[in-house]
Scaffold this motif. Structure first.
Motif, PDB file in Angstrom:
ATOM      1  N   THR A  70      -7.621 -11.023   3.660  1.00 43.67           N
ATOM      2  CA  THR A  70      -6.310 -11.290   4.262  1.00 43.67           C
ATOM      3  C   THR A  70      -5.235 -10.446   3.592  1.00 43.67           C
ATOM      4  O   THR A  70      -4.367  -9.890   4.264  1.00 43.67           O
ATOM      5  CB  THR A  70      -5.946 -12.780   4.165  1.00 43.67           C
ATOM      6  N   ASP A  71      -5.306 -10.315   2.265  1.00 40.74           N
ATOM      7  CA  ASP A  71      -4.346  -9.476   1.544  1.00 40.74           C
ATOM      8  C   ASP A  71      -4.593  -8.003   1.845  1.00 40.74           C
ATOM      9  O   ASP A  71      -3.649  -7.240   2.064  1.00 40.74           O
ATOM     10  CB  ASP A  71      -4.437  -9.718   0.037  1.00 40.74           C
ATOM     11  N   LEU A  72      -5.848  -7.595   1.849  1.00 36.89           N
ATOM     12  CA  LEU A  72      -6.195  -6.209   2.133  1.00 36.89           C
ATOM     13  C   LEU A  72      -5.685  -5.802   3.515  1.00 36.89           C
ATOM     14  O   LEU A  72      -5.097  -4.729   3.688  1.00 36.89           O
ATOM     15  CB  LEU A  72      -7.711  -6.022   2.044  1.00 36.89           C
ATOM     16  N   HIS A  73      -5.867  -6.660   4.480  1.00 34.02           N
ATOM     17  CA  HIS A  73      -5.398  -6.401   5.839  1.00 34.02           C
ATOM     18  C   HIS A  73      -3.882  -6.228   5.853  1.00 34.02           C
ATOM     19  O   HIS A  73      -3.362  -5.259   6.426  1.00 34.02           O
ATOM     20  CB  HIS A  73      -5.808  -7.555   6.760  1.00 34.02           C
ATOM     21  N   ARG A  74      -3.169  -7.124   5.219  1.00 27.33           N
ATOM     22  CA  ARG A  74      -1.712  -7.068   5.195  1.00 27.33           C
ATOM     23  C   ARG A  74      -1.222  -5.809   4.481  1.00 27.33           C
ATOM     24  O   ARG A  74      -0.340  -5.110   4.981  1.00 27.33           O
ATOM     25  CB  ARG A  74      -1.145  -8.322   4.522  1.00 27.33           C
ATOM     26  N   TRP A  75      -1.796  -5.516   3.323  1.00 28.06           N
ATOM     27  CA  TRP A  75      -1.371  -4.337   2.555  1.00 28.06           C
ATOM     28  C   TRP A  75      -1.613  -3.051   3.335  1.00 28.06           C
ATOM     29  O   TRP A  75      -0.771  -2.157   3.329  1.00 28.06           O
ATOM     30  CB  TRP A  75      -2.090  -4.273   1.218  1.00 28.06           C
ATOM     31  N   ALA A  76      -2.758  -2.944   3.981  1.00 29.43           N
ATOM     32  CA  ALA A  76      -3.059  -1.742   4.764  1.00 29.43           C
ATOM     33  C   ALA A  76      -2.079  -1.600   5.926  1.00 29.43           C
ATOM     34  O   ALA A  76      -1.543  -0.514   6.167  1.00 29.43           O
ATOM     35  CB  ALA A  76      -4.493  -1.790   5.269  1.00 29.43           C
ATOM     36  N   ALA A  77      -1.833  -2.687   6.628  1.00 22.19           N
ATOM     37  CA  ALA A  77      -0.936  -2.645   7.785  1.00 22.19           C
ATOM     38  C   ALA A  77       0.503  -2.336   7.376  1.00 22.19           C
ATOM     39  O   ALA A  77       1.275  -1.811   8.185  1.00 22.19           O
ATOM     40  CB  ALA A  77      -0.996  -3.964   8.545  1.00 22.19           C
ATOM     41  N   GLU A  78       0.858  -2.638   6.129  1.00 21.31           N
ATOM     42  CA  GLU A  78       2.222  -2.397   5.649  1.00 21.31           C
ATOM     43  C   GLU A  78       2.418  -0.996   5.069  1.00 21.31           C
ATOM     44  O   GLU A  78       3.545  -0.633   4.735  1.00 21.31           O
ATOM     45  CB  GLU A  78       2.599  -3.445   4.595  1.00 21.31           C
ATOM     46  N   LEU A  79       1.363  -0.211   4.957  1.00 18.90           N
ATOM     47  CA  LEU A  79       1.516   1.151   4.444  1.00 18.90           C
ATOM     48  C   LEU A  79       2.421   1.956   5.381  1.00 18.90           C
ATOM     49  O   LEU A  79       2.305   1.845   6.612  1.00 18.90           O
ATOM     50  CB  LEU A  79       0.156   1.843   4.324  1.00 18.90           C
ATOM     51  N   SER A  80       3.299   2.761   4.798  1.00 20.85           N
ATOM     52  CA  SER A  80       4.273   3.497   5.613  1.00 20.85           C
ATOM     53  C   SER A  80       3.606   4.470   6.584  1.00 20.85           C
ATOM     54  O   SER A  80       4.128   4.733   7.665  1.00 20.85           O
ATOM     55  CB  SER A  80       5.258   4.237   4.714  1.00 20.85           C
ATOM     56  N   SER A  81       2.454   5.001   6.217  1.00 15.83           N
ATOM     57  CA  SER A  81       1.774   5.964   7.091  1.00 15.83           C
ATOM     58  C   SER A  81       0.813   5.302   8.079  1.00 15.83           C
ATOM     59  O   SER A  81       0.191   5.978   8.892  1.00 15.83           O
ATOM     60  CB  SER A  81       1.017   6.987   6.243  1.00 15.83           C
ATOM     61  N   PHE A  82       0.712   3.995   8.023  1.00 23.14           N
ATOM     62  CA  PHE A  82      -0.183   3.278   8.931  1.00 23.14           C
ATOM     63  C   PHE A  82       0.453   3.177  10.310  1.00 23.14           C
ATOM     64  O   PHE A  82       1.603   2.765  10.448  1.00 23.14           O
ATOM     65  CB  PHE A  82      -0.485   1.879   8.384  1.00 23.14           C
ATOM     66  N   ASP A  83      -0.310   3.555  11.327  1.00 23.07           N
ATOM     67  CA  ASP A  83       0.219   3.567  12.692  1.00 23.07           C
ATOM     68  C   ASP A  83      -0.868   3.125  13.675  1.00 23.07           C
ATOM     69  O   ASP A  83      -1.344   3.918  14.478  1.00 23.07           O
ATOM     70  CB  ASP A  83       0.719   4.969  13.042  1.00 23.07           C
ATOM     71  N   ASP A  84      -1.265   1.867  13.551  1.00 21.73           N
ATOM     72  CA  ASP A  84      -2.299   1.330  14.436  1.00 21.73           C
ATOM     73  C   ASP A  84      -1.973  -0.130  14.700  1.00 21.73           C
ATOM     74  O   ASP A  84      -1.116  -0.722  14.032  1.00 21.73           O
ATOM     75  CB  ASP A  84      -3.679   1.469  13.788  1.00 21.73           C
ATOM     76  N   ASP A  85      -2.655  -0.699  15.644  1.00 23.34           N
ATOM     77  CA  ASP A  85      -2.466  -2.106  15.975  1.00 23.34           C
ATOM     78  C   ASP A  85      -3.114  -2.960  14.884  1.00 23.34           C
ATOM     79  O   ASP A  85      -4.327  -2.867  14.677  1.00 23.34           O
ATOM     80  CB  ASP A  85      -3.112  -2.396  17.331  1.00 23.34           C
ATOM     81  N   PRO A  86      -2.335  -3.777  14.186  1.00 24.70           N
ATOM     82  CA  PRO A  86      -2.905  -4.612  13.128  1.00 24.70           C
ATOM     83  C   PRO A  86      -4.034  -5.526  13.616  1.00 24.70           C
ATOM     84  O   PRO A  86      -4.907  -5.902  12.838  1.00 24.70           O
ATOM     85  CB  PRO A  86      -1.714  -5.438  12.634  1.00 24.70           C
ATOM     86  N   GLU A  87      -4.029  -5.856  14.876  1.00 23.50           N
ATOM     87  CA  GLU A  87      -5.050  -6.741  15.422  1.00 23.50           C
ATOM     88  C   GLU A  87      -6.393  -6.042  15.664  1.00 23.50           C
ATOM     89  O   GLU A  87      -7.378  -6.699  15.984  1.00 23.50           O
ATOM     90  CB  GLU A  87      -4.552  -7.371  16.730  1.00 23.50           C
ATOM     91  N   LYS A  88      -6.445  -4.735  15.524  1.00 20.48           N
ATOM     92  CA  LYS A  88      -7.677  -3.993  15.806  1.00 20.48           C
ATOM     93  C   LYS A  88      -8.629  -3.914  14.619  1.00 20.48           C
ATOM     94  O   LYS A  88      -9.672  -3.290  14.710  1.00 20.48           O
ATOM     95  CB  LYS A  88      -7.348  -2.577  16.276  1.00 20.48           C
ATOM     96  N   SER A  89      -8.280  -4.522  13.518  1.00 23.26           N
ATOM     97  CA  SER A  89      -9.187  -4.489  12.363  1.00 23.26           C
ATOM     98  C   SER A  89     -10.226  -5.591  12.491  1.00 23.26           C
ATOM     99  O   SER A  89     -10.092  -6.510  13.295  1.00 23.26           O
ATOM    100  CB  SER A  89      -8.414  -4.650  11.054  1.00 23.26           C
ATOM    101  N   ASN A  90     -11.271  -5.458  11.677  1.00 25.75           N
ATOM    102  CA  ASN A  90     -12.281  -6.500  11.624  1.00 25.75           C
ATOM    103  C   ASN A  90     -12.887  -6.491  10.220  1.00 25.75           C
ATOM    104  O   ASN A  90     -12.520  -5.662   9.380  1.00 25.75           O
ATOM    105  CB  ASN A  90     -13.347  -6.302  12.708  1.00 25.75           C
ATOM    106  N   GLU A  91     -13.798  -7.399   9.982  1.00 30.38           N
ATOM    107  CA  GLU A  91     -14.379  -7.528   8.648  1.00 30.38           C
ATOM    108  C   GLU A  91     -15.102  -6.251   8.216  1.00 30.38           C
ATOM    109  O   GLU A  91     -15.031  -5.852   7.052  1.00 30.38           O
ATOM    110  CB  GLU A  91     -15.336  -8.718   8.617  1.00 30.38           C
TER     111      GLU A  91
END
Length: 64
Positions: free
Chosen positions: A28-49
């Motif tokens: 849950t933390d890894l997902h949030r941290w990755a989605a909050e990266l300034s260079s991240f530009d994808d749908d946060p809902e598209k990740s999975n385990e």
């Protein structure tokens, strides 16, 4: 950056959180941290385990 850029995400997380041991990061933390990266530009809902595990393993490789 997209979810498929697991190594790039891992490198940025390693640089942003050098004091964190990725072996003990909750997905849950890894997902949030990755989605909050300034260079991240994808749908946060598209990740999975599987993607989060690949990011975590790449991050572990970066610290070794």
């Amino acid at each position: 950056m997209k979810w498929t850029d697991t190594l790039d995400i891992a490198i940025e997380l390693y640089e942003k959180f050098p004091e964190v041991d990725p072996r003990y990061v909750r997905f849950t933390d890894l997902h949030r941290w990755a989605a909050e990266l300034s260079s991240f530009d994808d749908d946060p809902e598209k990740s999975n385990e599987k993607i989060l595990e690949a990011i975590q393993m790449a991050w572990i490789d970066e610290i070794d």
